[in-house]
Design an enzyme around this catalytic site. Structure first.
Site, mmCIF file in Angstrom:
data_model
loop_
_atom_site.group_PDB
_atom_site.id
_atom_site.type_symbol
_atom_site.label_atom_id
_atom_site.label_comp_id
_atom_site.label_asym_id
_atom_site.label_seq_id
_atom_site.Cartn_x
_atom_site.Cartn_y
_atom_site.Cartn_z
ATOM 1 N N HIS A 1 -9.647 -1.630 0.301
ATOM 2 C CA HIS A 1 -8.554 -1.946 1.224
ATOM 3 C C HIS A 1 -8.287 -3.450 1.346
ATOM 4 C CE1 HIS A 1 -9.828 2.102 3.212
ATOM 5 N NE2 HIS A 1 -8.993 2.297 2.215
HETATM 6 C C1 LIG Z 1 -9.591 3.744 -5.560
HETATM 7 C C2 LIG Z 1 -8.779 3.564 -4.306
HETATM 8 C C3 LIG Z 1 -8.959 4.473 -3.253
HETATM 9 C C4 LIG Z 1 -8.212 4.325 -2.085
HETATM 10 N N1 LIG Z 1 -8.257 5.308 -1.140
HETATM 11 C C5 LIG Z 1 -7.370 5.279 -0.121
HETATM 12 C C6 LIG Z 1 -7.235 6.391 0.732
HETATM 13 O O1 LIG Z 1 -7.886 7.430 0.566
HETATM 14 N N2 LIG Z 1 -6.339 6.321 1.753
HETATM 15 C C7 LIG Z 1 -5.581 5.201 1.962
HETATM 16 O O2 LIG Z 1 -4.806 5.162 2.925
HETATM 17 N N3 LIG Z 1 -5.690 4.129 1.151
HETATM 18 C C8 LIG Z 1 -6.526 4.161 0.081
HETATM 19 N N4 LIG Z 1 -6.568 3.124 -0.783
HETATM 20 C C9 LIG Z 1 -5.758 1.924 -0.492
HETATM 21 C C10 LIG Z 1 -4.258 2.126 -0.689
HETATM 22 O O3 LIG Z 1 -4.002 2.989 -1.775
HETATM 23 C C11 LIG Z 1 -3.604 0.751 -0.906
HETATM 24 O O4 LIG Z 1 -3.846 -0.049 0.240
HETATM 25 C C12 LIG Z 1 -2.108 0.818 -1.104
HETATM 26 O O5 LIG Z 1 -1.780 1.710 -2.147
HETATM 27 C C13 LIG Z 1 -1.579 -0.580 -1.426
HETATM 28 O O6 LIG Z 1 -0.207 -0.522 -1.671
HETATM 29 P P1 LIG Z 1 0.572 -1.772 -2.287
HETATM 30 O O7 LIG Z 1 1.988 -1.350 -2.414
HETATM 31 O O8 LIG Z 1 0.262 -2.975 -1.494
HETATM 32 O O9 LIG Z 1 -0.075 -2.011 -3.720
HETATM 33 P P2 LIG Z 1 -0.200 -1.028 -4.965
HETATM 34 O O10 LIG Z 1 0.028 0.382 -4.542
HETATM 35 O O11 LIG Z 1 -1.477 -1.354 -5.630
HETATM 36 O O12 LIG Z 1 1.038 -1.396 -5.887
HETATM 37 C C14 LIG Z 1 1.177 -2.561 -6.626
HETATM 38 C C15 LIG Z 1 1.996 -2.216 -7.842
HETATM 39 O O13 LIG Z 1 2.433 -3.421 -8.464
HETATM 40 C C16 LIG Z 1 2.309 -3.267 -9.856
HETATM 41 N N5 LIG Z 1 2.203 -4.602 -10.436
HETATM 42 C C17 LIG Z 1 1.131 -5.417 -10.413
HETATM 43 N N6 LIG Z 1 1.423 -6.553 -11.036
HETATM 44 C C18 LIG Z 1 2.696 -6.460 -11.464
HETATM 45 C C19 LIG Z 1 3.563 -7.328 -12.173
HETATM 46 N N7 LIG Z 1 3.154 -8.534 -12.568
HETATM 47 N N8 LIG Z 1 4.819 -6.898 -12.454
HETATM 48 C C20 LIG Z 1 5.249 -5.671 -12.071
HETATM 49 N N9 LIG Z 1 4.452 -4.807 -11.406
HETATM 50 C C21 LIG Z 1 3.199 -5.212 -11.090
HETATM 51 C C22 LIG Z 1 1.076 -2.423 -10.033
HETATM 52 O O14 LIG Z 1 1.024 -1.841 -11.320
HETATM 53 C C23 LIG Z 1 1.232 -1.433 -8.901
HETATM 54 O O15 LIG Z 1 1.994 -0.322 -9.289
HETATM 55 C C24 LIG Z 1 -7.311 3.222 -1.950
HETATM 56 C C25 LIG Z 1 -7.147 2.319 -3.004
HETATM 57 C C26 LIG Z 1 -7.860 2.491 -4.180
HETATM 58 C C27 LIG Z 1 -7.649 1.515 -5.301
#
Ligand SMILES: Cc1cc2nc3c(=O)[nH]c(=O)nc-3n(C[C@H](O)[C@H](O)[C@H](O)COP(=O)(O)OP(=O)(O)OC[C@H]3O[C@@H](n4cnc5c(N)ncnc54)[C@H](O)[C@@H]3O)c2cc1C
Length: 533
Positions: free
Chosen positions: A467
């Site tokens: 997280h």
């Molecule tokens: C293994 C794991 C288990 C988890 N379990 C839970 C859970 O059970 N419940 C829960 O609530 N949360 C959980 N989390 C946390 C939650 O999933 C994340 O906090 C949330 O998905 C973050 O969202 P975000 O949009 O900030 O980033 P992300 O969902 O990580 O999205 C970022 C995106 O940007 C893309 N990206 C990166 N760099 C670039 C670039 N240069 N150009 C274009 N695209 C790019 C990536 O490919 C990705 O698709 C977990 C996370 C992980 C990794």
């Protein structure tokens, strides 16, 4: 090549931004996602998280810098790659956090972010398959359901909790967070429901104003003066640029959003100069303030084939479960592994639970990178509001290089001491007769009794529970990165809207809160668009 909005990153937040903004047929939206389509049997089948977590399948699988608080070990940082981002590889636990977390954000100088402000966005996003009432939503894009596993072993955990005197809580997202209970999950009919599946897939190829580019890795945000006007990206080996008429929305997650800002000249001046990057705007807070939940996992071998494990009998049983899953989407394959949990207070005087438990129906060792030929169960305990603050910094000016990730686990001694209390409380539950009866062997904590022994095992075995937040912190002042409208301080046409904007960690898992952040961002963006029309 021009569009109204460019979204960088199609993860939990980016999928929401693209899906919602393109509801308005009069605006054009382009989404750039570095990974692939985010939709295959591994992603859809919940238990396959066990295969994704330890590998590079749909996963960046980053490492941290050596952590002094963890005896110099490097931590693991899995992150989802592909549409849906980390929501396509996470454990699907649906938790919103504690009301006081959001009220705290508002108190830090972020009007519009209190719990009463945020609750409508949680409800708007939600399509709860079983729970009703004013605190739950129906018909939103994000399916939330009870587990379809029918696993009798979970009752053993609940019985142990009863024996320990912990209150049962059937809904952690209801009036009260505290207690022991089952997790609801982002699933529908026993399949994973990533943010992309809810917000994006139904509209791709159907909305002419929505363009989704996969395999498109953003390398730099382009500026004219202080205004962000475009994005440079690499796709199939070609360097391309796309211009935005209105705004660029950065949603690459807590580890890459700050990296992209820095590569684009926005960040701590001294660090950028060190890497030969021209400074467009000196914002010292970019990449600072990294917070993550430090987590310790107990593990036990146990006598029960209802627990996922490696044995001839277990394999035969799993084959049966495979057939059941194919036929009805029920049984073990619908498991998110972390089927139940708890929110507990290490000190009754605390205003909110400061510890979260995840009870796992398998032996979980080293993020599933170390396997055991046995059946068993595990229990995570994590500290919800750590005091330690880490950072994301540039390893180099090369956009293809991973950033340096430093969660600074246990840098603040108070965090380790709070985890000692968490260890003892969790162990009380795990020592209850119901679990004792079925347990064969304590794998990691046998003979760990004194506080010093507990500290030692915590330092030797703790790591993230996935997280990371805070690296583009929202707030007023020079050390913050975005304001309460998520606009990067001092720049125009550029917002950050993902987990990185959280000023402090919330008391719970971060997927649903990130989705709610993106829903709120859409409202703010739309209001400005309507004002300008
Ligand atoms: C293994 C794991 C288990 C988890 N379990 C839970 C859970 O059970 N419940 C829960 O609530 N949360 C959980 N989390 C946390 C939650 O999933 C994340 O906090 C949330 O998905 C973050 O969202 P975000 O949009 O900030 O980033 P992300 O969902 O990580 O999205 C970022 C995106 O940007 C893309 N990206 C990166 N760099 C670039 C670039 N240069 N150009 C274009 N695209 C790019 C990536 O490919 C990705 O698709 C977990 C996370 C992980 C990794």
């Amino acid at each position: 090549m021009e569009t109204d909005y460019i979204i960088i990153g199609g993860g939990s937040a980016g999928a929401v931004l693209a899906g919602r903004l393109s509801e308005d047929a009069a605006v054009s939206v382009a989404l750039l996602e570095a990974g692939g389509g985010g939709d295959d049997a591994l992603i859809r089948t919940p238990l396959a998280v066990a295969a994704i977590l330890p590998t590079k399948i749909h996963n960046y699988a980053y490492e941290t810098v050596p952590q002094p608080g963890l005896n110099g070990r490097r931590g693991y940082q899995p992150r989802g790659k592909g549409l849906g981002g980390s929501s396509a590889i996470n454990a699907m636990v649906y938790i919103r956090g504690h009301a006081s977390d959001y009220n705290h954000w508002a108190e830090l100088g972020n009007p519009g972010w209190s719990w009463n402000d945020m609750l409508p966005y949680f409800i708007r996003s939600e399509d709860n398959q079983s729970l009703n009432g004013p605190l739950h939503g129906k018909g939103g894009p994000l399916a939330v359901s009870d587990l379809q596993t029918d696993n009798p072993f979970i009752e053993t955990y609940f019985e142990a909790a009863r024996q320990t005197g912990f209150a049962f809580n059937p809904d952690f997202n209801g009036e009260e967070q505290e207690g022991v209970g089952p997790y609801q999950v982002t699933q529908k009919n026993g399949e994973r429901w990533s943010a992309a599946r809810g917000y994006l897939f139904p509209h791709m190829g159907r909305r002419p104003n929505l363009r989704v580019e996969t395999g498109a890795r953003a390398t730099r945000i382009l500026f004219e003066g202080a205004r962000a006007v475009g994005v440079e990206y690499v796709q199939r080996g070609r360097k391309l640029t796309l211009r935005a008429r209105r705004e660029i929305l950065l949603a690459a997650g807590s580890l890459v959003s700050p990296q992209l800002l820095m590569l684009s000249g926005v960040g701590p001046a001294e660090q950028l100069q060190r890497h030969g990057i021209d400074v467009l705007r000196d914002i010292p807070g970019v990449g600072r303030n990294l917070q993550d939940h430090p987590d310790f996992v107990f593990g036990f071998k146990a006598k029960s084939l209802d627990l996922v494990g490696f044995s001839p009998a277990g394999m035969a049983r799993m084959a049966g479960h495979g057939r059941r899953y194919l036929a009805s989407r029920r049984g073990m394959l619908a498991s998110n592994a972390a089927e139940a949990g708890a929110f507990l207070r290490s000190d009754p005087a605390l205003p909110a639970p400061d510890l979260q438990l995840h009870f796992v129906v398998a032996i979980l060792d080293n993020h599933a990178r170390t396997l055991h030929a046995a059946h068993g169960y595990s229990c995570h305990v994590c500290l919800l509001r750590p005091k330690s603050r880490g950072s994301v910094t540039l390893a180099s000016a090369d956009p293809a290089a991973a950033p340096l990730i430093d969660p600074a686990f246990f840098a603040e001694a108070d965090d380790l001491e709070a985890m000692v209390k968490g260890f003892k409380l969790t162990r009380k539950l795990l020592d209850a007769p119901a679990l004792r009866q079925v347990t064969r062997r304590d794998l990691f904590t046998a003979g760990v009794e004194s506080d010093d022994e507990i500290r030692a095992v915590l330092k030797a075995r703790s790591d993230t529970i996935y997280h990371p937040i805070g690296t583009c912190r929202m707030g007023p002042g020079r050390d913050a990165v975005v304001d309460a409208r998520l606009k990067v301080h001092g720049l125009e046409g550029l917002r950050v809207a993902d987990a990185s904007i959280m000023p402090t960690l919330i008391g719970g898992n971060t997927n649903a809160p990130t989705i709610a952040i993106a829903e709120k961002a859409v409202d703010m963006i739309r209001a400005e668009l309507n004002h300008d029309r």
